[in-house]
Design an enzyme around this catalytic site. Structure first.
Site, PDB file in Angstrom:
ATOM      1  N   LYS A  77      -9.235   2.725  -2.278  1.00 30.12           N
ATOM      2  CA  LYS A  77      -9.512   1.972  -1.058  1.00 30.12           C
ATOM      3  C   LYS A  77     -10.916   2.302  -0.567  1.00 30.12           C
ATOM      4  O   LYS A  77     -11.359   3.446  -0.625  1.00 30.12           O
ATOM      5  CB  LYS A  77      -8.472   2.335   0.006  1.00 30.12           C
ATOM      6  CG  LYS A  77      -8.507   1.478   1.265  1.00 30.12           C
ATOM      7  CD  LYS A  77      -7.322   1.828   2.157  1.00 30.12           C
ATOM      8  CE  LYS A  77      -7.250   0.955   3.403  1.00 30.12           C
ATOM      9  NZ  LYS A  77      -6.060   1.265   4.212  1.00 30.12           N
ATOM     10  N   CYS A 109      -5.569  -3.311   1.926  1.00 28.30           N
ATOM     11  CA  CYS A 109      -5.371  -3.450   3.366  1.00 28.30           C
ATOM     12  C   CYS A 109      -6.654  -3.641   4.161  1.00 28.30           C
ATOM     13  O   CYS A 109      -7.214  -4.731   4.189  1.00 28.30           O
ATOM     14  CB  CYS A 109      -4.584  -2.247   3.894  1.00 28.30           C
ATOM     15  SG  CYS A 109      -3.893  -2.543   5.552  1.00 28.30           S
ATOM     16  N   LYS A 154     -20.366 -51.533 -11.711  1.00 29.24           N
ATOM     17  CA  LYS A 154     -20.198 -52.053 -10.354  1.00 29.24           C
ATOM     18  C   LYS A 154     -20.458 -50.962  -9.310  1.00 29.24           C
ATOM     19  O   LYS A 154     -20.907 -51.249  -8.197  1.00 29.24           O
ATOM     20  CB  LYS A 154     -18.784 -52.615 -10.170  1.00 29.24           C
ATOM     21  CG  LYS A 154     -18.486 -53.832 -11.030  1.00 29.24           C
ATOM     22  CD  LYS A 154     -17.062 -54.311 -10.829  1.00 29.24           C
ATOM     23  CE  LYS A 154     -16.755 -55.508 -11.740  1.00 29.24           C
ATOM     24  NZ  LYS A 154     -15.346 -55.958 -11.625  1.00 29.24           N
ATOM     25  N   GLU A 210       0.841  -1.200   0.000  1.00 25.25           N
ATOM     26  CA  GLU A 210       0.000   0.000   0.000  1.00 25.25           C
ATOM     27  C   GLU A 210       0.880   1.255   0.000  1.00 25.25           C
ATOM     28  O   GLU A 210       1.841   1.366   0.769  1.00 25.25           O
ATOM     29  CB  GLU A 210      -0.883  -0.036   1.243  1.00 25.25           C
ATOM     30  CG  GLU A 210      -1.863   1.091   1.386  1.00 25.25           C
ATOM     31  CD  GLU A 210      -2.741   0.922   2.624  1.00 25.25           C
ATOM     32  OE1 GLU A 210      -3.705   1.692   2.763  1.00 25.25           O
ATOM     33  OE2 GLU A 210      -2.466   0.018   3.443  1.00 25.25           O
TER      34      GLU A 210
END
Length: 640
Positions: A115, A170, A607, A46
């Site tokens: 962000k 973050c 089977k 960041e």
């Protein structure tokens, strides 16, 4: 994307707070080095262009102008590079300052991701400088000489080869509803996180749990790059966490508190992740109303593919420290399943054929445990040894020794004479050791067990395992049939470990020695007479191939639906002789038995279509009522 793999990197470069020229130089040199190593997407921490700890310097125009200038230089630096770079930078958008991730490839700014969640508690006060993405309206801005859309909606980047990825920053992943939720549901295979989370006692362990859970819950890759040495230590310290996860599993991690720059890389298997998502109806339902803005990346130069991941040759075997815990859990699942069936049917008797081999040994140990849990007398477990034409002294004596040591009822019923009579009845030459010769013995044994169950009011406990079911290595309506099959989802490679676990942790000394000898006995149905020295002459793995190979094929075929070509490639790496508990096989041998596996898996489905009940204990089951529904007449042509 060859074989579905994407090589990614989390970089923690050296940083000087507010020294943009130095930081850019470190970033560029890392990018150039990792491009040469074949990394396709690299993420940095960041605000790595400026340093995260600039504080009120983020309000200085010169810092912001220099940061934008650094992005211009980085665009020019990457003009001839294929690698996709994700770097952190403060960016002015209109009248607000955003904490952004700049996504760059081949000289183009593909995206500017702001962000969303800004921490403003404790040691964090990001709202002093930055605005959240939720505070902006989608708009096209001019930044670093480029026109780019900045938006608060999910943005998914799609590479030319088809891999999709998203970005969060973050605190976003620590939030109650992380942006990565929407990104994954909108199709992102991998999420990259640029972080500057400081170190506190216990925080790293929580971070690792958080990222592992987010990766597992969203069935995705997660690449995390956290700030390290060079950030200001005025009030907090940054440890430099580089972490790469794939569906909850840690692929790579950096060294914490390193004074040197670091890069951790890994190949994430996108094909495996997409296979998991397709099968997960909960994930499919959740993504119905989720959409995102799609950004297309540039095409890249084709390179030769080299697998860099370690491939476990024994994928069914629990790892390391978890071995004993996992073995006990498997036993508990098997035991609880059988205990419930016994209680439901009011059975106080269980009949089980004991051959002295691994499968019947495990089934017997489970049955005894179930009786103990139900507080039933172990004498209600009727162990039947039925020596035939191929029974050796070794397996015969081990069967008797084990049953006596466990304190169960022991019956010995030889089958040779009754089978000879049967051969006479159907006109079969007993010197002809063909399929009829073998299967007649298996069916005679099953008839005896079924009739004893009727006689004593009990149920027949099946001994066949997952590996035999996959290959169809069972006599139809012979050992193929029982009233409850406790080993139905336990592969052959795992059975050996389970029996060893019991030998190591329980039982008396005599029974322990018997179990160790059973573990060392070659796997065989013992239907063909022994050799001149009385040893087993019919070894299963000589006929159908090594079970460690077949279990490996089965795991990737069933769990992820991989192409046989990819399974072959993985087997080449897994069985190259580097694993102490697995064999080394040449390519021609792997190819031979892979062909056998595919051919038998398809031809023997009939089977599996009528299997008795049995508990699922792991990630793979062939029950027609559970994991695997397949027509018995499906063609194997395209797999072959």
């Amino acid at each position: 994307m060859r074989y579905g793999y994407v090589k990614v990197a989390a970089a923690i470069p050296s940083v000087r707070v507010a020294d943009i020229g130095f930081n850019l130089q470190q970033i560029e040199s890392t990018i150039a080095l990792e491009e040469g190593r074949g990394v396709e997407v690299i993420v940095f921490p960041e605000l790595c262009i400026t340093g995260y700890t600039c504080q009120d310097l983020f309000q200085q125009q010169v810092l912001l102008d220099e940061a934008e200038g650094a992005i211009i230089k980085l665009l020019d630096f990457t003009r001839q590079l294929d690698i996709i770079c994700i770097v952190g930078v403060p960016a002015e958008v209109g009248n607000v300052l955003l904490n952004c991730a700049a996504v760059i490839q081949k000289g183009e700014l593909l995206g500017l991701i702001p962000k969303t969640y800004l921490p403003n508690y404790g040691e964090f006060y990001e709202k002093r400088w930055f605005a959240s993405s939720v505070q902006i309206k989608p708009c096209e801005v001019h930044y670093a000489g480029s026109r780019v859309m900045v938006t608060n909606e999910p943005v998914v980047f799609r590479t030319w080869e088809g891999m999709k990825f998203g970005v969060e920053i973050c605190e976003d992943v620590w939030a109650p509803t992380p942006p990565s939720n929407g990104l994954a549901l909108a199709g992102a295979d991998i999420v990259f996180n640029l972080s500057a989370s400081d170190e506190l006692i216990g925080k790293n362990a929580y971070l690792r749990q958080l990222l592992a859970q987010q990766s597992a819950r969203l069935l995705m890759g997660y690449v995390y790059a956290g700030s390290g040495y060079g950030e200001s230590t005025q009030d907090v310290v940054y440890g430099g966490n580089g972490l790469i996860y794939e569906n909850g599993g840690l692929l790579a991690e950096s060294a914490r508190f390193s004074l040197e720059a670091q890069v951790v890389t890994a190949q994430i298997d996108i094909e495996k992740l997409r296979s998991e998502r397709r099968k997960n109806s909960t994930f499919v339902t959740a993504q119905q109303n989720v959409s995102a803005r799609m950004v297309h990346c540039h095409s890249t130069e084709t390179r030769d593919f080299v697998l860099e991941r370690v491939v476990n040759p024994l994928p069914f075997i629990p790892k390391g420290e978890d071995m004993q815990k996992s073995c006990e859990e498997i036993f508990s699942i098997q035991t609880m399943g059988l205990a419930k069936r016994l209680a439901h049917t009011s059975c106080k008797t269980a009949v089980i054929g004991i051959s002295g081999g691994l499968d019947s040994t495990l089934a017997l140990l489970v049955t005894v445990r179930a009786f103990d849990r139900l507080k039933l007398d172990r004498k209600g477990v009727i162990g039947v040894t039925m020596p035939g034409f191929g029974t050796t002294d070794r397996t015969y004596n081990n069967a008797l020794s084990l049953m006596k040591g466990l304190g169960i009822t022991v019956l010995e019923i030889p089958i040779a004479e009754s089978v000879k009579q049967h051969f006479k009845d159907i006109g079969h030459n007993p010197e002809n050791h063909d399929t009829t010769y073998e299967n007649a013995q298996a069916r005679e044994r099953t008839q005896i067990l079924m009739d004893l169950a009727n006689k004593y009011g009990g149920m027949v406990i099946g001994t066949g395992d997952l590996s035999e079911l996959a290959l169809g290595w069972a006599t139809y309506n012979g050992d193929h049939m029982s009233m409850y099959s406790v080993n139905a989802s336990v592969p052959k490679t795992l059975i050996r470990y389970l029996v060893r676990y019991v030998a190591d942790t329980a039982l008396d000394e005599g029974s322990r020695a018997t179990l160790y000898d059973i573990i060392d006995t070659p796997i065989s149905p013992e239907l063909i007479p022994a050799d001149e020295d009385g040893n087993i002459s019919q070894k299963t793995e000589d006929l159908v191939g090594p079970y460690e190979l077949h279990d490996f094929f089965l795991y990737y075929f069933m769990r992820y639906g991989f192409h046989p070509r990819k399974i072959f490639m993985l087997a080449q790496h897994a069985f190259n002789g580097s694993h102490k508990d697995a064999g080394h096989y040449e390519d021609a041998v792997i190819e031979k038995w892979l062909n056998t596996f595919v051919r038998r898996f398809f031809s023997q489905q009939f089977k599996r279509s009528c299997l008795p009940d049995g508990p699922k204990v792991g990630s793979v089951s062939l029950s027609p009522r559970g994991d695997w529904r397949m027509p018995s007449d499906a063609c194997s042509t395209i797999w072959m």
